[in-house]
Each structure stands twice: as structure tokens, then as C-alpha cells.
Write a protein that holds these residues in place. Structure first.
Motif, PDB file in Angstrom:
ATOM      1  N   UNK A 185       0.841  -1.206   0.000  1.00 45.46           N
ATOM      2  CA  UNK A 185       0.000   0.000   0.000  1.00 45.46           C
ATOM      3  C   UNK A 185       0.873   1.252   0.000  1.00 45.46           C
ATOM      4  N   UNK A 186       1.890   1.268   0.844  1.00 43.71           N
ATOM      5  CA  UNK A 186       2.783   2.428   0.936  1.00 43.71           C
ATOM      6  C   UNK A 186       3.554   2.663  -0.355  1.00 43.71           C
ATOM      7  N   UNK A 187       4.015   1.591  -1.009  1.00 48.68           N
ATOM      8  CA  UNK A 187       4.790   1.776  -2.241  1.00 48.68           C
ATOM      9  C   UNK A 187       3.906   2.335  -3.349  1.00 48.68           C
ATOM     10  N   UNK A 188       2.625   1.939  -3.360  1.00 49.25           N
ATOM     11  CA  UNK A 188       1.698   2.513  -4.346  1.00 49.25           C
ATOM     12  C   UNK A 188       1.464   3.996  -4.058  1.00 49.25           C
ATOM     13  N   UNK A 189       1.333   4.346  -2.784  1.00 46.54           N
ATOM     14  CA  UNK A 189       1.176   5.754  -2.412  1.00 46.54           C
ATOM     15  C   UNK A 189       2.429   6.545  -2.768  1.00 46.54           C
ATOM     16  N   UNK A 190       3.595   5.952  -2.538  1.00 50.08           N
ATOM     17  CA  UNK A 190       4.854   6.618  -2.872  1.00 50.08           C
ATOM     18  C   UNK A 190       4.963   6.833  -4.380  1.00 50.08           C
ATOM     19  N   UNK A 191       4.583   5.840  -5.133  1.00 50.51           N
ATOM     20  CA  UNK A 191       4.622   5.973  -6.592  1.00 50.51           C
ATOM     21  C   UNK A 191       3.712   7.115  -7.052  1.00 50.51           C
ATOM     22  N   UNK A 192       2.520   7.192  -6.503  1.00 50.63           N
ATOM     23  CA  UNK A 192       1.602   8.278  -6.861  1.00 50.63           C
ATOM     24  C   UNK A 192       2.185   9.634  -6.459  1.00 50.63           C
ATOM     25  N   UNK A 193       2.788   9.680  -5.291  1.00 49.77           N
ATOM     26  CA  UNK A 193       3.427  10.914  -4.825  1.00 49.77           C
ATOM     27  C   UNK A 193       4.563  11.331  -5.764  1.00 49.77           C
ATOM     28  N   UNK A 194       5.321  10.361  -6.240  1.00 49.56           N
ATOM     29  CA  UNK A 194       6.421  10.666  -7.148  1.00 49.56           C
ATOM     30  C   UNK A 194       5.915  11.131  -8.513  1.00 49.56           C
ATOM     31  N   UNK A 195       4.773  10.605  -8.939  1.00 51.48           N
ATOM     32  CA  UNK A 195       4.162  11.092 -10.172  1.00 51.48           C
ATOM     33  C   UNK A 195       3.682  12.533 -10.001  1.00 51.48           C
ATOM     34  N   UNK A 198       5.780  21.510 -14.184  1.00 50.65           N
ATOM     35  CA  UNK A 198       5.001  22.743 -14.221  1.00 50.65           C
ATOM     36  C   UNK A 198       5.664  23.878 -13.431  1.00 50.65           C
ATOM     37  N   UNK A 199       6.823  23.574 -12.860  1.00 49.54           N
ATOM     38  CA  UNK A 199       7.600  24.563 -12.092  1.00 49.54           C
ATOM     39  C   UNK A 199       6.738  25.195 -10.993  1.00 49.54           C
ATOM     40  N   UNK A 200       6.189  24.324 -10.134  1.00 56.70           N
ATOM     41  CA  UNK A 200       5.335  24.757  -9.031  1.00 56.70           C
ATOM     42  C   UNK A 200       6.056  24.487  -7.706  1.00 56.70           C
ATOM     43  N   UNK A 201       6.931  25.394  -7.272  1.00 55.61           N
ATOM     44  CA  UNK A 201       7.754  25.128  -6.085  1.00 55.61           C
ATOM     45  C   UNK A 201       6.957  24.927  -4.794  1.00 55.61           C
ATOM     46  N   UNK A 202       5.883  25.672  -4.582  1.00 59.04           N
ATOM     47  CA  UNK A 202       5.097  25.498  -3.359  1.00 59.04           C
ATOM     48  C   UNK A 202       4.459  24.111  -3.318  1.00 59.04           C
ATOM     49  N   UNK A 203       3.894  23.709  -4.434  1.00 57.60           N
ATOM     50  CA  UNK A 203       3.283  22.386  -4.536  1.00 57.60           C
ATOM     51  C   UNK A 203       4.354  21.313  -4.353  1.00 57.60           C
ATOM     52  N   UNK A 204       5.525  21.546  -4.927  1.00 55.23           N
ATOM     53  CA  UNK A 204       6.621  20.587  -4.839  1.00 55.23           C
ATOM     54  C   UNK A 204       7.063  20.377  -3.394  1.00 55.23           C
ATOM     55  N   UNK A 205       7.130  21.445  -2.620  1.00 53.30           N
ATOM     56  CA  UNK A 205       7.528  21.326  -1.213  1.00 53.30           C
ATOM     57  C   UNK A 205       6.546  20.448  -0.436  1.00 53.30           C
ATOM     58  N   UNK A 206       5.275  20.629  -0.683  1.00 51.66           N
ATOM     59  CA  UNK A 206       4.257  19.826  -0.006  1.00 51.66           C
ATOM     60  C   UNK A 206       4.383  18.352  -0.399  1.00 51.66           C
ATOM     61  N   UNK A 207       4.570  18.116  -1.681  1.00 53.02           N
ATOM     62  CA  UNK A 207       4.690  16.741  -2.182  1.00 53.02           C
ATOM     63  C   UNK A 207       5.937  16.071  -1.605  1.00 53.02           C
ATOM     64  N   UNK A 208       7.047  16.787  -1.561  1.00 52.00           N
ATOM     65  CA  UNK A 208       8.291  16.215  -1.036  1.00 52.00           C
ATOM     66  C   UNK A 208       8.120  15.853   0.440  1.00 52.00           C
TER      67      UNK A 208
END
Length: 158
Positions: free
Chosen positions: A16-26, A34-44
């Protein structure tokens, strides 16, 4: 609950976690593109939390496999499953986990290349703006090609 059942539950959580990680990496890939630094920080931040959880599950799995005298390698885990799970019910989740890990590894490398390429692009733009573009060729007053360090004016001086 025996070790095999605990291992099975941990393996299920890992899948389950690896699938969530894969989605997060996508999502990370899309944010980089899209050069969205604020969104990128949240995702990271979300991605790091998932990696921490996966590391905890992996540590548990390692203990169970090593307690059975197996090495914590793909081959050792295969032997662990074969020895303790005659029905091989764990084979499917283990295969899914390994495939997810491979996909995440590829995504991680792709995202790293995109970030590196973007950093190079920004650095080149800054060198050009400063008048330090070493790779450009221009022409001198007589029309001959001139390469090397350009000692021209910066854009702010022009």
C-alpha cells in the motif's frame, strides 16, 4: 499472531505504501514539469513521510526474515517465503512490492534528471544575464566568429 502472519501484514502495508509513494512521485514529476515550487515542497514532505513508513516496515520485515536464518535480500526473502509459506500466498504481494520499488526507483531517477536539467537551465540563464556565457559564439567587428568568454555587457548594462 505468528511471525508469518505479522510478515504478511507488514508486506501488505508495504505494498500500500509503495503505491502511495509511486503516486506521490508522479505528482512530484508533474510539479517539477510545471515549475510549481510550493506544490513541490508539499509533495516532497508527503513523500518523505511515506519513505519513513516504508523504512519502518522494511526494518520489521528484515527482523522476521533474519530470525528465520535468511539474508534480507530478494533471494533470501524468496527462500523465506518458500520455507514458511507452502501456499505461497505471500508471493503475490512480494512480487507487487518489488515491482513497485523498481517503478519508484525509475521515477526517482527521472525526477532527479528533470531537477538537474532545470538547475542547469537556470544557471545558464543567470550566466547569460551576467554576460558570462562561455558557450556562446558571437562575431567580432570584422564578422569573424569569436568564441570563449564573452566580455560583453550584462543585460542590465545594455
Amino acid at each position: 499472531m505468528g511471525r508469518l502472519e505479522q510478515f504478511a501484514d507488514s508486506l501488505s502495508r508495504s505494498v500500500t505504501l509503495i503505491h502511495q509513494l509511486e503516486e506521490s512521485m508522479l505528482e512530484e514529476l508533474r510539479a517539477i514539469e510545471s515549475r510549481a515550487p510550493d506544490q513541490l515542497q508539499t509533495i516532497v514532505a508527503e513523500k518523505l513521510a511515506l519513505v519513513d513508513q516504508l523504512e519502518q516496515e522494511t526494518a520489521r520485515q528484515k527482523q522476521w526474515v533474519e530470525l528465520e536464518g535468511r539474508s534480507f535480500t530478494p533471494e533470501g526473502i524468496d527462500a523465506f517465503i518458500a520455507a514458511l509459506d507452502p501456499s505461497e500466498a505471500l508471493r503475490g504481494p512480494w512480487t507487487k512490492l518489488r515491482a513497485g520499488i523498481e517503478r519508484c526507483d525509475k521515477l526517482n531517477k527521472k525526477n532527479a534528471r528533470l531537477v538537474e536539467r532545470e538547475q542547469k537551465r537556470v544557471a545558464m540563464s543567470l550566466r547569460i544575464l551576467k554576460g558570462e556565457d562561455n558557450a556562446s559564439s558571437t562575431y567580432d567587428l570584422k564578422g569573424r566568429p569569436q568564441t570563449g568568454r564573452i566580455q560583453g555587457r550584462t543585460i542590465s548594462q545594455a
